[in-house]
Design an enzyme around this catalytic site. Sequence first.
Site, PDB file in Angstrom:
ATOM      1  N   ASP A  77       0.846  -1.187   0.000  1.00 22.52           N
ATOM      2  CA  ASP A  77       0.000   0.000   0.000  1.00 22.52           C
ATOM      3  C   ASP A  77       0.887   1.245   0.000  1.00 22.52           C
ATOM      4  OD1 ASP A  77      -1.764   2.121   0.656  1.00 22.52           O
ATOM      5  OD2 ASP A  77      -3.087   0.746   1.740  1.00 22.52           O
ATOM      6  N   GLU A 123       0.182 -11.969  -8.493  1.00 23.16           N
ATOM      7  CA  GLU A 123      -0.895 -11.785  -9.456  1.00 23.16           C
ATOM      8  C   GLU A 123      -0.895 -10.362 -10.010  1.00 23.16           C
ATOM      9  OE1 GLU A 123      -2.175 -14.977  -6.525  1.00 23.16           O
ATOM     10  OE2 GLU A 123      -1.076 -13.089  -6.460  1.00 23.16           O
ATOM     11  N   GLU A 167       1.716  -8.222 -10.262  1.00 28.29           N
ATOM     12  CA  GLU A 167       2.834  -7.955 -11.170  1.00 28.29           C
ATOM     13  C   GLU A 167       2.574  -8.533 -12.547  1.00 28.29           C
ATOM     14  OE1 GLU A 167       7.690  -8.266 -11.591  1.00 28.29           O
ATOM     15  OE2 GLU A 167       6.724  -9.019  -9.772  1.00 28.29           O
TER      16      GLU A 167
END
Length: 204
Positions: A112, A184, A186
């Site tokens: 984040d 997932e 990337e």
Amino acid sequence: MRLRHKKWQEGMIEDNEDIALQELSDELISSITDLEIGSGRGQFLIDLAKKNPKRNYLGVEINRTAFAIAVKKLVNEEQKLTNVQYLNMPIDDVLPKLRLESLDNIYLNFSDPWPKKRHNRRRLTYPTRLMQYLNLLKKDGKILFKTDNPILFEASVEYFLSIEELKTSIDRDYQLTEDDCLTEYEKKFRERGVKICKIIAKKK
């Protein structure tokens, strides 16, 4: 991470307590070699565990639904993996319980960015965090950080370089090698042509 609650998720977690962990045991703490903070849907660690069967991986994920998805993926793997587990717990509760100088690698994948200035301290690459990781790493242990967010990356470059005990390598357009495992996110980003940045910091 915005994920809708899955009707099946609590059953999946309850039925697989050996890999869907709710707490840290002494046995687990003594066995971990590699830690991913924010393991998301789990594919990254599954692929790493396949390539490195002698290493023991722990993925920590606070989002309950992402945690359940990771567990489901691991359960459905054709190759039964015994060297990866997922923990549903805030990382602030996990780090103080881990042993000093016990880890070889800490992975931070697409964390984040916490873009608002007043929230910057929550970033997983903030200097106070890096010092926590540093204390958990063995000599020559590594922190490996990837992001698609240029603002977070440039701030993180400053954070890493401020820690003298880390030897930091910076790559603003990281090109994949055959040894890489992808999250997932990337995979999706690269398919769209998004540039991926990477930092590798080794404990001196």
